[in-house]
Structures are given as C-alpha cells and as structure tokens.
Design a protein around this motif. Sequence first.
Motif, PDB file in Angstrom:
ATOM      1  N   LEU A  69      -0.101  -7.152  12.284  1.00  0.00           N
ATOM      2  CA  LEU A  69      -1.500  -6.791  12.034  1.00  0.00           C
ATOM      3  C   LEU A  69      -2.270  -6.736  13.333  1.00  0.00           C
ATOM      4  N   GLN A  70      -3.343  -5.986  13.308  1.00  0.00           N
ATOM      5  CA  GLN A  70      -4.196  -5.961  14.480  1.00  0.00           C
ATOM      6  C   GLN A  70      -5.623  -5.635  14.074  1.00  0.00           C
ATOM      7  N   SER A  71      -6.544  -6.111  14.886  1.00  0.00           N
ATOM      8  CA  SER A  71      -7.922  -5.696  14.755  1.00  0.00           C
ATOM      9  C   SER A  71      -8.022  -4.340  15.428  1.00  0.00           C
ATOM     10  N   ALA A  72      -8.229  -3.295  14.648  1.00  0.00           N
ATOM     11  CA  ALA A  72      -8.360  -1.948  15.207  1.00  0.00           C
ATOM     12  C   ALA A  72      -9.712  -1.749  15.875  1.00  0.00           C
ATOM     13  N   THR A  73     -10.588  -2.746  15.685  1.00  0.00           N
ATOM     14  CA  THR A  73     -11.888  -2.749  16.356  1.00  0.00           C
ATOM     15  C   THR A  73     -11.698  -2.717  17.876  1.00  0.00           C
ATOM     16  N   LYS A  74     -10.607  -3.307  18.331  1.00  0.00           N
ATOM     17  CA  LYS A  74     -10.391  -3.511  19.757  1.00  0.00           C
ATOM     18  C   LYS A  74      -9.885  -2.200  20.402  1.00  0.00           C
ATOM     19  N   TYR A  75      -8.604  -2.133  20.743  1.00  0.00           N
ATOM     20  CA  TYR A  75      -8.141  -0.963  21.495  1.00  0.00           C
ATOM     21  C   TYR A  75      -8.055   0.337  20.686  1.00  0.00           C
ATOM     22  N   ALA A  92     -12.609  -2.410  12.253  1.00  0.00           N
ATOM     23  CA  ALA A  92     -11.497  -2.044  11.366  1.00  0.00           C
ATOM     24  C   ALA A  92     -10.285  -2.905  11.660  1.00  0.00           C
ATOM     25  N   GLY A  93      -9.355  -2.946  10.688  1.00  0.00           N
ATOM     26  CA  GLY A  93      -8.125  -3.714  10.877  1.00  0.00           C
ATOM     27  C   GLY A  93      -6.958  -3.008  10.214  1.00  0.00           C
ATOM     28  N   VAL A  94      -5.749  -3.326  10.661  1.00  0.00           N
ATOM     29  CA  VAL A  94      -4.578  -2.646  10.104  1.00  0.00           C
ATOM     30  C   VAL A  94      -3.436  -3.635   9.920  1.00  0.00           C
ATOM     31  N   ILE A  95      -2.675  -3.439   8.848  1.00  0.00           N
ATOM     32  CA  ILE A  95      -1.413  -4.162   8.677  1.00  0.00           C
ATOM     33  C   ILE A  95      -0.318  -3.122   8.495  1.00  0.00           C
ATOM     34  N   SER A  96       0.887  -3.461   8.941  1.00  0.00           N
ATOM     35  CA  SER A  96       2.010  -2.553   8.722  1.00  0.00           C
ATOM     36  C   SER A  96       3.244  -3.364   8.366  1.00  0.00           C
ATOM     37  N   GLY A  97       4.191  -2.694   7.725  1.00  0.00           N
ATOM     38  CA  GLY A  97       5.422  -3.371   7.303  1.00  0.00           C
ATOM     39  C   GLY A  97       6.225  -2.472   6.395  1.00  0.00           C
ATOM     40  N   SER A  98       7.038  -3.076   5.546  1.00  0.00           N
ATOM     41  CA  SER A  98       7.887  -2.269   4.662  1.00  0.00           C
ATOM     42  C   SER A  98       7.037  -1.586   3.594  1.00  0.00           C
ATOM     43  N   LYS A  99       7.575  -0.524   3.014  1.00  0.00           N
ATOM     44  CA  LYS A  99       6.884   0.183   1.929  1.00  0.00           C
ATOM     45  C   LYS A  99       6.617  -0.767   0.776  1.00  0.00           C
ATOM     46  N   ALA A 100       7.618  -1.594   0.467  1.00  0.00           N
ATOM     47  CA  ALA A 100       7.475  -2.520  -0.672  1.00  0.00           C
ATOM     48  C   ALA A 100       6.355  -3.529  -0.416  1.00  0.00           C
ATOM     49  N   MET A 101       6.289  -4.064   0.792  1.00  0.00           N
ATOM     50  CA  MET A 101       5.249  -5.042   1.112  1.00  0.00           C
ATOM     51  C   MET A 101       3.866  -4.381   1.093  1.00  0.00           C
ATOM     52  N   MET A 102       3.764  -3.177   1.654  1.00  0.00           N
ATOM     53  CA  MET A 102       2.461  -2.502   1.678  1.00  0.00           C
ATOM     54  C   MET A 102       2.022  -2.138   0.259  1.00  0.00           C
ATOM     55  N   LYS A 103       2.989  -1.751  -0.584  1.00  0.00           N
ATOM     56  CA  LYS A 103       2.642  -1.404  -1.972  1.00  0.00           C
ATOM     57  C   LYS A 103       2.169  -2.639  -2.727  1.00  0.00           C
ATOM     58  N   LYS A 104       2.877  -3.757  -2.485  1.00  0.00           N
ATOM     59  CA  LYS A 104       2.483  -5.011  -3.141  1.00  0.00           C
ATOM     60  C   LYS A 104       1.034  -5.372  -2.765  1.00  0.00           C
ATOM     61  N   ILE A 105       0.706  -5.233  -1.489  1.00  0.00           N
ATOM     62  CA  ILE A 105      -0.643  -5.588  -1.044  1.00  0.00           C
ATOM     63  C   ILE A 105      -1.672  -4.556  -1.523  1.00  0.00           C
ATOM     64  N   PHE A 106      -1.268  -3.288  -1.502  1.00  0.00           N
ATOM     65  CA  PHE A 106      -2.173  -2.229  -1.957  1.00  0.00           C
ATOM     66  C   PHE A 106      -2.561  -2.425  -3.422  1.00  0.00           C
ATOM     67  N   ASP A 107      -1.546  -2.619  -4.280  1.00  0.00           N
ATOM     68  CA  ASP A 107      -1.791  -2.715  -5.726  1.00  0.00           C
ATOM     69  C   ASP A 107      -2.638  -3.917  -6.097  1.00  0.00           C
ATOM     70  N   SER A 108      -2.671  -4.914  -5.226  1.00  0.00           N
ATOM     71  CA  SER A 108      -3.416  -6.118  -5.581  1.00  0.00           C
ATOM     72  C   SER A 108      -4.592  -6.354  -4.628  1.00  0.00           C
ATOM     73  N   GLU A 109      -4.343  -6.961  -3.476  1.00  0.00           N
ATOM     74  CA  GLU A 109      -5.444  -7.366  -2.596  1.00  0.00           C
ATOM     75  C   GLU A 109      -6.249  -6.168  -2.062  1.00  0.00           C
ATOM     76  N   TYR A 110      -5.565  -5.112  -1.660  1.00  0.00           N
ATOM     77  CA  TYR A 110      -6.288  -3.984  -1.053  1.00  0.00           C
ATOM     78  C   TYR A 110      -7.308  -3.396  -2.038  1.00  0.00           C
ATOM     79  N   LEU A 111      -6.827  -3.103  -3.256  1.00  0.00           N
ATOM     80  CA  LEU A 111      -7.729  -2.523  -4.255  1.00  0.00           C
ATOM     81  C   LEU A 111      -8.740  -3.540  -4.757  1.00  0.00           C
ATOM     82  N   ASN A 112      -8.297  -4.807  -4.850  1.00  0.00           N
ATOM     83  CA  ASN A 112      -9.134  -5.808  -5.470  1.00  0.00           C
ATOM     84  C   ASN A 112     -10.237  -6.333  -4.547  1.00  0.00           C
TER      85      ASN A 112
END
Length: 386
Positions: free
Chosen positions: A199-205, A214-234
């Motif tokens: 993860l990184q604070s995209a506010t910076k560089y 802004a901020g960003v996280i990256s990882g596997s498709k499965a992990m991003m989908k898990k986070i998207f379906d729950s925390e990201y949307l919620n």
Amino acid sequence: MDISYILNELGEDRSQYFNAIAPPIIQTSNFAFRRVDDMGKAFEDEMAGYLYSRGINPTVDILRLKLAALDGAEDALVFNSGAAAIFAAVLANVKAGDHIISVRHPYTWAQRTFDVILPRFGVSTTYVDGTQVDNFVKAIQPNTTLIYLESPNSWTYALQDLRAVAALAKSHHIITICDNSYCTPLYQRPVELGIDISLQSATKYIGGHSDTVAGVISGSKAMMKKIFDSEYLNIGSGIQPFNAWLLIRGLRTLPARLEQSAQTTRRVVDYLKNHPKVEEVIYPFDPGFMQFELARQQMSGAGGLLTIVYNAKERAQIVRFCEALQHILMAVSWGGHESLVIPRCASITHQNFRPEKKEHRMVRLYIGLESADYLIADLDQAFNAG
Ligand SMILES: *Cc1c(COP(=O)(O)O)cnc(C)c1O
C-alpha cells in the motif's frame, strides 16, 4: 511490462474518446442499462462492470490498471486517502479475537487503527522492532492473522527484510501488508518480494503536486475482490474520478520527478553531513545508514525524504532554524514539487524537550524539485539563524 508503456498507454483506449491524448474524467455517479438482465449481472458482481461510481468508474479503472502493473500485482484499489487504504486493508483481514503484529511506530493513522479502533472489536496488536526478523518469529501467537510492515519508516527509515518476513508469514498462513509510501513501486515492489498487500499514500509521489489526497493497495485478484466487495464498497471511500485523473497525470512524470528529487537529495545529504549543526543524517542510501546493505538489496532507489539530528542544546535553536527557512516550507506530507521541513519538537513542549534524546532533535526534510544550490543556500542561512 515496460514502465514507459504502463505510464503512457496501459488502460487507455483513445479511440473511445475522440483520440484525445488525456483520458476523460467520467464524472458520473451512475451508469444506465438498456436490459434488465445486464443490470442483474451488474448487481451480482459490482467489480465486473459499471453500475455506480462508489464501485467501479472508467477513469478510476485506468489508474487502477497502471498502479497494479507498476506494483507487479494482479489488481489494485484506489482510495480517497492513504489512511482509508490502510483501514480497509487491515479491517478486511481481521475478526474478533485475532492478533496483529505491527512494526513499531507505523504511520500515525495505522497505529490509531491498532490502538483505538480495533481493540473495541477484540483485536489486539503487538509492536516489534522490525529490523530483526527474529522479533516477528517471537511475537507470533496461534491467533495471529496479520503482520503490518512499513519499510522504510517515514522518519527513521528503519527497514524490514521484506522477503524474509513474507516467507515467515506464509509458513504460518499470516497475511502481510507493507506500507511502501517511501519508495513507491519505482524503488521497491513488495508484492514481488512475497508481501500480500502493498500500500502507499498516493498523496505523496504519485500525485506529486500537493493537490490530491489518495491511497492505493495492490495484491492478488482474490484479495482485491475480497476487499472491494466488502470494505471498499462499505466504507465508501473510493477515489473520485477527478482525483483519479490528477493521479494519472502525476504518473506521467513520476520517474522524472523521483529521479530529480533523489539526485538533489544526494547533494543536500553531502552538504548536511559536513555541517557542524548536524549531528547525524539519516538516509537509507547513505553508506553510514545502519541498514544500508539491506536497503541496497531490496530497494532500487531512495527518494527525497531524510532526517537530520540537529546539534542543539535547546528546542529554541531548532525553532529558529525552521522559522528562518525562506523557501523550504514548514508542512506535513511530502512527495510534491516543493521542499518541506517538519521538526519533531513541534509536538514536544519546551518543558518536555530533552536534548539528550536524539528523537527530540530530529528534523525531517523533504527535498522537492528545486535546484540543489537554491535549497543549500536556504539551509545555510537558516543554520546561521539556529
Ligand atoms: C502520508 C502517509 C500515509 C497516509 O496517507 P494519506 O494519503 O495522508 O491518508 C500512510 N503512510 C505513510 C508512510 C505516509 O507518509
């Protein structure tokens, strides 16, 4: 994938928008359907198509693709702040009764999540000195589900051996998160070292112009989908199209800005190391840095952030130095065009200031895009005042 391709082309289909060089800002909250079944499909999997901009948005998608590719990750999610990215990534990987191991002194709002919010839900955190892998080994409990890293730290630049900690975590089925704000994917790629979520604070560089949070996280498709379906949307703190557009613009010049800042920093570090008012310069790519070898192994560069230990007997000297700076601005954050200073003693009163404590005399400098001579002249006159 070639970095020039990622920054200039990936995710962009100009024939879709009048062959414009710059992508459009699709400033819409919702998307219309002609067919009920198509709408049904969008409800079923919000990540698969355009339904509502709290979820997926075309301008944000261009940015997501680029950021994932830069990290060498399968997918990425972009948030309205780095703090939101941290919160979502952590929350998605703990439940009541779980235990977290975090590197000592992580970013303030990560620490607040561990200390203030998660204990309310029965999640506890142990802090360890992350410079020794063994400290993680010793801290693992049967209910440890998450290891939280930040390498380098953004004040002391303390590193963790990311490959070793990732391997250790994997062997215990523990998820790893690494805050990579200091390096950006240009100088360090945690996912390629085995870390689950970078993860990184995209506010910076990434933003690079001190105009977007802004901020960003990256990882596997499965992990991003898990986070998207729950925390990201919620939590509903996905980045907005205009800010995503600003970050795409920031990415175009990221390598040039980072390189310029790093080059100027080397000159400023040389100057600082020879100044009598500077007791110590802390910078991961300086040969005197305590983890210099590890830094050279797992990072391909160091940017513009460094810390000096001011040779001061009194807080007032540091105050005079900071207030005498004419061009280097006193402000939080970093990664923009402008050079910055922040003294640790801003949050330490005159009464509590202890000159024998190195931390109290720390002053963090961010070297931006101004010329080295310009910045050194400013530092020079300010040291005379301090
Ligand atoms: C700034 C920062 C963050 C938080 O990002 P925001 O975009 O300010 O929310 C997280 N980690 C580090 C190391 C940072 O410097």
